[in-house]
Scaffold this motif. Structure first.
Motif, short mmCIF file in Angstrom:
data_model
loop_
_atom_site.label_atom_id
_atom_site.label_comp_id
_atom_site.label_asym_id
_atom_site.label_seq_id
_atom_site.Cartn_x
_atom_site.Cartn_y
_atom_site.Cartn_z
N PRO A 218 8.93 -21.63 1.61
CA PRO A 218 9.20 -20.39 2.34
C PRO A 218 7.91 -19.61 2.54
O PRO A 218 7.05 -19.55 1.66
CB PRO A 218 10.17 -19.64 1.41
N LYS A 219 7.82 -19.05 3.70
CA LYS A 219 6.61 -18.29 4.01
C LYS A 219 6.61 -16.98 3.26
O LYS A 219 7.64 -16.33 3.08
CB LYS A 219 6.54 -18.02 5.51
N LYS A 220 5.47 -16.62 2.76
CA LYS A 220 5.33 -15.35 2.07
C LYS A 220 5.39 -14.21 3.07
O LYS A 220 4.86 -14.31 4.18
CB LYS A 220 3.99 -15.28 1.32
N GLU A 221 6.10 -13.17 2.61
CA GLU A 221 6.19 -12.01 3.48
C GLU A 221 4.87 -11.26 3.46
O GLU A 221 4.26 -11.07 2.40
CB GLU A 221 7.32 -11.08 3.01
N ILE A 222 4.49 -10.84 4.57
CA ILE A 222 3.24 -10.10 4.68
C ILE A 222 3.55 -8.63 4.41
O ILE A 222 4.43 -8.04 5.03
CB ILE A 222 2.62 -10.26 6.08
N LYS A 223 2.84 -8.08 3.42
CA LYS A 223 3.06 -6.69 3.08
C LYS A 223 2.24 -5.82 4.02
O LYS A 223 1.06 -6.08 4.26
CB LYS A 223 2.65 -6.40 1.64
N THR A 224 2.92 -4.80 4.50
CA THR A 224 2.21 -3.88 5.38
C THR A 224 1.48 -2.86 4.53
O THR A 224 1.92 -2.51 3.44
CB THR A 224 3.20 -3.15 6.32
N ALA A 225 0.39 -2.40 5.01
CA ALA A 225 -0.39 -1.41 4.27
C ALA A 225 0.33 -0.06 4.34
O ALA A 225 0.77 0.37 5.41
CB ALA A 225 -1.78 -1.29 4.88
N LEU A 226 0.51 0.53 3.17
CA LEU A 226 1.19 1.82 3.10
C LEU A 226 0.18 2.95 3.10
O LEU A 226 -0.90 2.84 2.54
CB LEU A 226 2.04 1.89 1.83
N THR A 227 0.60 4.03 3.69
CA THR A 227 -0.26 5.21 3.68
C THR A 227 -0.14 5.89 2.32
O THR A 227 0.73 5.57 1.51
CB THR A 227 0.14 6.20 4.79
N LYS A 228 -1.02 6.84 2.05
CA LYS A 228 -1.00 7.54 0.78
C LYS A 228 0.32 8.29 0.58
O LYS A 228 0.87 8.32 -0.51
CB LYS A 228 -2.17 8.52 0.69
N GLU A 229 0.82 8.90 1.65
CA GLU A 229 2.06 9.66 1.55
C GLU A 229 3.24 8.74 1.21
O GLU A 229 4.09 9.07 0.39
CB GLU A 229 2.35 10.42 2.86
N GLU A 230 3.27 7.56 1.84
CA GLU A 230 4.36 6.61 1.56
C GLU A 230 4.28 6.10 0.12
O GLU A 230 5.29 5.92 -0.54
CB GLU A 230 4.29 5.44 2.54
N LYS A 231 3.05 5.86 -0.38
CA LYS A 231 2.89 5.43 -1.76
C LYS A 231 3.38 6.50 -2.73
O LYS A 231 4.04 6.20 -3.73
CB LYS A 231 1.42 5.11 -2.05
N ILE A 232 3.06 7.76 -2.43
CA ILE A 232 3.51 8.86 -3.29
C ILE A 232 5.02 8.97 -3.29
O ILE A 232 5.66 9.13 -4.34
CB ILE A 232 2.85 10.19 -2.84
N VAL A 233 5.63 8.81 -2.11
CA VAL A 233 7.09 8.88 -2.00
C VAL A 233 7.74 7.74 -2.80
O VAL A 233 8.72 7.94 -3.52
CB VAL A 233 7.53 8.84 -0.51
N LEU A 234 7.19 6.52 -2.70
CA LEU A 234 7.72 5.39 -3.46
C LEU A 234 7.58 5.61 -4.97
O LEU A 234 8.48 5.28 -5.75
CB LEU A 234 7.01 4.09 -3.06
N LYS A 235 6.44 6.15 -5.37
CA LYS A 235 6.21 6.43 -6.79
C LYS A 235 7.22 7.44 -7.31
O LYS A 235 7.79 7.27 -8.40
CB LYS A 235 4.79 6.95 -6.97
N ILE A 236 7.49 8.49 -6.55
CA ILE A 236 8.47 9.51 -6.95
C ILE A 236 9.87 8.91 -7.02
O ILE A 236 10.64 9.20 -7.94
CB ILE A 236 8.41 10.71 -5.98
N GLN A 237 10.21 8.03 -6.06
CA GLN A 237 11.53 7.39 -6.07
C GLN A 237 11.69 6.52 -7.33
O GLN A 237 12.74 6.53 -7.97
CB GLN A 237 11.72 6.52 -4.82
N LYS A 238 10.65 5.78 -7.68
CA LYS A 238 10.72 4.94 -8.88
C LYS A 238 10.89 5.80 -10.14
O LYS A 238 11.67 5.46 -11.04
CB LYS A 238 9.47 4.07 -9.00
N LYS A 239 10.15 6.92 -10.22
CA LYS A 239 10.28 7.81 -11.37
C LYS A 239 11.68 8.38 -11.46
O LYS A 239 12.27 8.47 -12.54
CB LYS A 239 9.26 8.95 -11.28
#
Length: 145
Positions: free
Chosen positions: A7-28
């Motif tokens: 299976p082909k590996k999914e290519i991860k898109t580069a996240l912006t700083k704001e999106e990374k912060i939002v993901l981090k807050i969601q995980k917390k």
């Protein structure tokens, strides 16, 4: 022989700083919800003795919780007269009840409760040692021994 297709590996898109912060807050937040659910679903530890409802601590005028002393419970008032004979007779019963109230549930107060138990043991040892010495002295004075 047939080749297995990988299976082909999914290519991860580069996240912006704001999106990374939002993901981090969601995980917390998800982690905090899981911890809260674990705490609320904890099994109540087995208690020795009678089963009583846990009553929330009373609050004084300042909003601070009222601390209960060794013999001072919720309905004790200062204006009551104490009968010393009755108190002396009920002392062993109160000590036994007080020892059964000690709960070994939290790690924070374990050392304090262990110290209280050791102090109870020492107090009873001293009490019975003094009682033995007094009885021995009285019996030798009366020339029974």
């Amino acid at each position: 022989m047939e080749k297995k297709e990988k299976p082909k590996k999914e290519i991860k898109t580069a996240l912006t700083k704001e999106e990374k912060i939002v993901l981090k807050i969601q995980k917390k937040n998800e982690k905090a919800v899981l911890i809260f659910q674990k705490k609320t679903n904890k099994v109540v530890p087995i208690q020795v003795g009678t089963k009583k409802e846990i009553i929330t601590s009373a609050v004084d005028k300042n909003g601070d919780p009222i601390k209960k002393g060794l013999f001072k419970r919720k309905n004790s008032g200062k204006n009551k007269k104490t009968s010393w004979k009755l108190a002396f007779r009920e002392f062993p019963v109160k000590m036994a009840k007080e020892i059964t109230r000690i709960r070994w549930t939290s790690k924070d107060s374990l050392g304090r409760k262990f110290l209280i138990t050791i102090l109870f043991i020492i107090a009873f040892a001293v009490f019975y040692l003094v009682l033995d010495l007094v009885l021995h002295h009285l019996l030798t004075v009366a020339r029974i021994i």
